[in-house]
Motif scaffolding. Structure first.
Motif, mmCIF file in Angstrom:
data_model
loop_
_atom_site.group_PDB
_atom_site.id
_atom_site.type_symbol
_atom_site.label_atom_id
_atom_site.label_comp_id
_atom_site.label_asym_id
_atom_site.label_seq_id
_atom_site.Cartn_x
_atom_site.Cartn_y
_atom_site.Cartn_z
ATOM 1 N N GLU A 101 3.143 17.124 -0.155
ATOM 2 C CA GLU A 101 3.532 18.287 -0.963
ATOM 3 C C GLU A 101 4.717 18.996 -0.337
ATOM 4 O OE1 GLU A 101 0.280 20.899 -1.659
ATOM 5 O OE2 GLU A 101 -1.117 19.287 -2.041
ATOM 6 N N HIS A 153 2.674 3.269 -3.500
ATOM 7 C CA HIS A 153 2.591 4.427 -2.612
ATOM 8 C C HIS A 153 3.011 5.720 -3.294
ATOM 9 C CE1 HIS A 153 2.769 0.989 0.144
ATOM 10 N NE2 HIS A 153 2.005 1.729 0.930
ATOM 11 N N ALA A 154 2.832 5.803 -4.573
ATOM 12 C CA ALA A 154 3.243 7.003 -5.312
ATOM 13 C C ALA A 154 2.433 8.217 -4.897
ATOM 14 C CB ALA A 154 3.111 6.770 -6.808
ATOM 15 N N ASP A 155 1.193 8.013 -4.484
ATOM 16 C CA ASP A 155 0.326 9.136 -4.108
ATOM 17 C C ASP A 155 0.526 9.563 -2.653
ATOM 18 O OD1 ASP A 155 -0.756 9.090 -6.643
ATOM 19 O OD2 ASP A 155 -2.330 7.660 -6.061
ATOM 20 N N ASP A 156 1.322 8.843 -1.881
ATOM 21 C CA ASP A 156 1.520 9.145 -0.465
ATOM 22 C C ASP A 156 2.562 10.221 -0.219
ATOM 23 O OD1 ASP A 156 -0.308 7.197 -0.044
ATOM 24 O OD2 ASP A 156 1.117 5.678 0.616
#
Length: 74
Positions: A69, A63-66
């Motif tokens: 920003e 889940h690194a991209d979850d």
């Protein structure tokens, strides 16, 4: 009631009681037992996050991209 009657009644009632400290020892014992039980529950959760470190690392990789920003959301 007059003031003298109230004083006499208070003096009469004061003679019936023993040591107030001994009458309330039970509350202190109950409080100590309750706080000790709560301390044991708190201590039982110590280091829980590190028990399954391999699962946490795998979840973080998956889940690194979850990650949202900065500046968005609440």
């Amino acid at each position: 009631m007059t003031f003298a009657t109230l004083v006499a009644f208070a003096a009469e009632g004061a003679e019936e009681h023993g040591s107030v400290a001994l009458e309330t020892v039970g509350y202190g014992i109950v409080a100590i037992v309750a706080f000790a039980a709560l301390a044991l529950v708190t201590a039982s959760y110590r280091n829980v996050a590190n028990r399954h470190a391999h699962k946490a690392e795998a979840y973080a990789r998956a889940h690194a991209d979850d990650v949202p920003e900065a500046g968005h959301g609440h």
